[in-house]
Write a protein that holds these residues in place. Structure first.
Motif, short mmCIF file in Angstrom:
data_model
loop_
_atom_site.label_atom_id
_atom_site.label_comp_id
_atom_site.label_asym_id
_atom_site.label_seq_id
_atom_site.Cartn_x
_atom_site.Cartn_y
_atom_site.Cartn_z
N CYS A 118 0.82 -1.20 0.00
CA CYS A 118 0.00 0.00 0.00
C CYS A 118 0.86 1.26 0.00
CB CYS A 118 -0.96 -0.03 1.19
SG CYS A 118 -2.48 0.85 0.82
N SER A 137 -4.97 2.33 8.81
CA SER A 137 -6.10 2.63 7.92
C SER A 137 -6.10 4.08 7.46
CB SER A 137 -7.42 2.30 8.63
OG SER A 137 -7.38 0.98 9.12
N THR A 200 -14.22 -0.24 -7.67
CA THR A 200 -12.78 -0.09 -7.47
C THR A 200 -12.08 0.58 -8.66
OG1 THR A 200 -12.70 -2.40 -8.10
CG2 THR A 200 -12.39 -1.91 -5.77
N THR A 250 -18.42 0.50 1.37
CA THR A 250 -17.06 1.03 1.45
C THR A 250 -16.78 1.38 2.91
OG1 THR A 250 -17.96 3.18 0.86
CG2 THR A 250 -16.85 1.99 -0.86
N GLN A 252 -13.80 0.43 6.40
CA GLN A 252 -12.68 -0.39 6.88
C GLN A 252 -12.86 -1.87 6.58
OE1 GLN A 252 -12.12 -0.75 11.08
NE2 GLN A 252 -9.93 -0.68 10.86
N LYS A 255 -15.06 -2.29 1.04
CA LYS A 255 -14.09 -1.98 -0.01
C LYS A 255 -13.32 -0.72 0.37
CE LYS A 255 -15.54 -4.38 -4.05
NZ LYS A 255 -16.83 -4.99 -3.69
N ILE A 256 -12.04 -0.74 0.08
CA ILE A 256 -11.22 0.43 0.31
C ILE A 256 -10.97 1.05 -1.06
CG2 ILE A 256 -8.96 1.23 1.16
CD1 ILE A 256 -9.26 -0.87 3.34
N GLY A 276 -12.03 3.66 4.78
CA GLY A 276 -12.18 3.07 3.45
C GLY A 276 -12.14 4.07 2.32
N SER B 121 -5.63 -3.99 10.84
CA SER B 121 -6.00 -2.59 10.69
C SER B 121 -4.87 -1.66 11.16
CB SER B 121 -7.29 -2.29 11.44
OG SER B 121 -7.12 -2.58 12.80
N ASN B 124 -1.80 -2.59 7.80
CA ASN B 124 -2.44 -2.66 6.48
C ASN B 124 -1.56 -3.37 5.46
OD1 ASN B 124 -3.31 0.66 7.27
ND2 ASN B 124 -4.75 -1.03 7.31
#
Lengths: 322, 249
Positions: A118, A137, A200, A250, A252, A255-256, A276, B121, B124
């Motif tokens: 990420c 997050s 997405t 959408t 946490q 869907k992010i 999210g 969380s 990630n």
């Protein structure tokens, strides 16, 4: 040495994220003073493959055989790791989508390569190799040092702009032997929606929360989404109530997403929801409660009854499109 | 069949994240630790499967890599209904290290279905499940939103772009689960809490593994600019701003 980028295709076509990945890979390659090789697995024609060259890939390797028609994580890991060794890749770049999340960890163990997942910016440093990644997050970002000789980056969607360059790519059809006893994943049924903009993939998302009051009120929200060419989404209570399908949730645990524009209608903006959508470039909030936390995350806001505002927005968009 | 659920403990989502001096780690004072939401849903699903004797699930074990201070997380999982637990007595420097430790335990204890949440969380990373499967050289199915047993064989629903696939795979395998696997996390009842005290927790010392990554510093996200309000009577102004100022439509 090289930078290897895995570019997934969907029914033989690339998407914007494929080109984002190649653009990103080219910039990483410049930092390392090396070149980019793109790897495509699956059936795809040369015209489509050649498009990767527009974003700086000098070499495009295409692997296709009968065994790659189903995504079997072990088979795909085998192919990517073999190509990466052949190409002497020091950095492997994959999308942070479902496929990337499935393959990056297996590749990491296979190649003993550390993963920065990420990641949303170019590496901060090449020695030590340091990437910028999302944590908590989206409530914090980390500078992560990858200590191994081969590094894997999974790139967050919509976090890097396309950069076009002169196309001088060479396409190479490569054979990678896959032992068929490896293929363990069997797909027995597929259900796919067609004709809808995927959440997405969408540049614009219109999302509804409890403030919409009833599933019957979604007509105007859907109309706004259609007028903007947007996908529709919802908050968790809405999908839990069965007002909208859970694919639209959408947040946490849903869907992010990271669209250019996220329009939150009647969504209060709890931490779990923002987790999210915090990657969105712009957030618009429409809510009757002026103290709703969504306004803290939003750049533009309307304090008002969603059901009264939506029809006016629809006409304003239609007026603009004229 | 034996199911293993891998657990991570994370700060409660509503926790305000603060950093320690030098910002190289988070300040853990006052943090409420909870079971990672996806792991909690995996555990719930595992217990639902065990509830039906026709599924032939013999046991549901939970495994966690963490120091003794993380035992409350394990006891909570036992109170929810897991039969027993394994704790690997180590801090978790990175996903590679954690996955290597869990893989070692799985080799020793032998499980058929290994469930991991799609991501924790906190970091990630979305990495541990996939890494375990590669350490063990067994299949992995990711983006799993459903799992059931049909005539003794696991049948899995996997999310793909714009749809779902129904997938079968021989045991042992790792399923990396996400939204949909179970609706609501199961909550511990009083009886469960009492029973949890006497359920077995095996503690293993870690094997030597060199982590591949290290976080050197954390930073807060750049603050977003203040919200600009548009009059509810004149939403056309919003469309104008989105088109001409933000340039996103």
């Amino acid at each position: 040495m090289s930078v290897l980028v895995y570019t997934e295709n969907w029914d033989g076509k690339f998407k914007k994220i494929s080109f984002e990945l190649v653009s990103y890979a080219s910039e990483v390659a410049k930092m390392l003073n090396t070149t980019v090789t793109a790897l495509s697995i699956g059936k795809i024609d040369e015209t489509e493959l050649k498009k990767l060259g527009n974003y700086g890939s000098q070499k495009i390797i295409s692997v296709f055989n009968d065994l790659v028609e189903t995504l079997d994580n072990q088979v795909y890991t085998n192919i990517i790791s073999e190509v990466s060794i052949r190409e002497k890749a020091s950095v492997i770049i994959i999308s942070n989508n479902n496929t990337g999340k499935a393959l990056a960890p297996r590749l990491s163990v296979r190649l003993k390569a550390g993963v920065g997942s990420c990641v949303s910016k170019l590496p901060l440093n090449i020695n030590p190799f340091t990437v910028y990644k999302k944590t908590y997050s989206g409530n914090a970002f980390a500078h992560l040092v990858i200590k191994s000789d081969v590094r894997i980056i999974t790139l967050a969607q919509n976090s890097f702009n396309l950069i076009e360059t002169e196309n001088n790519a060479v396409i190479e059809k490569a054979d990678v032997t896959v032992n068929s006893s490896f293929v363990k994943t069997k797909v027995t049924d597929v259900k796919k929606q067609t004709g809808k903009i995927l959440l997405t993939d969408a540049d614009i998302v219109v999302s509804g929360g409890r403030g919409m009051k009833s599933p019957d009120n979604w007509t105007h929200l859907v109309e706004l989404a259609e007028a903007l060419g947007a996908a529709t989404a919802c908050s968790r209570p809405v999908s839990d109530e069965g007002w909208r399908p859970h694919e639209e949730h959408t947040g946490q645990t849903g869907k992010i997403i990271a669209p250019n524009l996220y329009i939150a209608v009647g969504i209060s903006g709890a931490t779990q929801h923002l987790a999210g959508v915090s990657g969105s470039k712009y957030i618009v909030a429409i809510n009757s409660d002026k103290d709703a936390p969504i306004f803290e995350a939003a750049q533009y806001g309307i304090v008002g009854d969603a059901l009264k505002v939506l029809p006016k927005l629809v006409s304003a968009v239609k007026e603009m499109k004229k | 069949m034996k199911i293993l659920v891998c657990l991570s403990n994370v700060p409660d989502t509503t926790t305000k994240i603060k950093f320690s001096e030098g910002s190289s780690s988070i300040d853990t004072t006052g943090i409420q630790w909870v079971i990672n939401p996806w792991d909690e849903l995996s555990l719930t699903r595992a217990l639902e499967l065990k509830d039906d004797p026709a599924n032939g699930i013999k046991s549901v074990t939970v495994a966690h890599v963490g120091p003794v201070s993380s035992e409350p997380t394990i006891r909570k999982a036992l109170a929810i209904g897991a039969d027993d637990a394994v704790r690997i007595n180590a801090e978790s420097p990175d996903a590679y290290y954690v996955a290597a430790q869990l893989a070692e335990v799985i080799k020793k204890e032998q499980f058929d279905i290994i469930l991991c949440g799609i991501e924790s969380s906190d970091y990630n990373g979305s990495m541990v499940g996939g890494m375990i499967s590669e350490f063990l050289e067994i299949p992995s199915i990711s983006a799993v939103s459903g799992i059931k047993i049909e005539s003794g064989n696991p049948v899995i629903t996997r999310e793909i772009d714009g749809g779902k696939e129904i997938v079968t795979v021989p045991v042992p395998f790792v399923a990396i689960v996400q939204k949909g696997i179970s609706k609501e996390p199961r909550i511990a009842a009083m009886r469960g809490i009492m029973l949890a005290r006497t359920k077995p927790v095996k503690v293993f010392e870690p094997v030597t593994v060199e982590p591949l990554t290290q976080i050197v510093v954390f930073e807060k996200p750049a603050p977003r600019s203040a919200c600009r309000y548009v009059d509810a009577e004149n939403p056309a102004q919003l469309i104008d701003l989105l088109q001409n100022e933000a340039k996103v439509i």
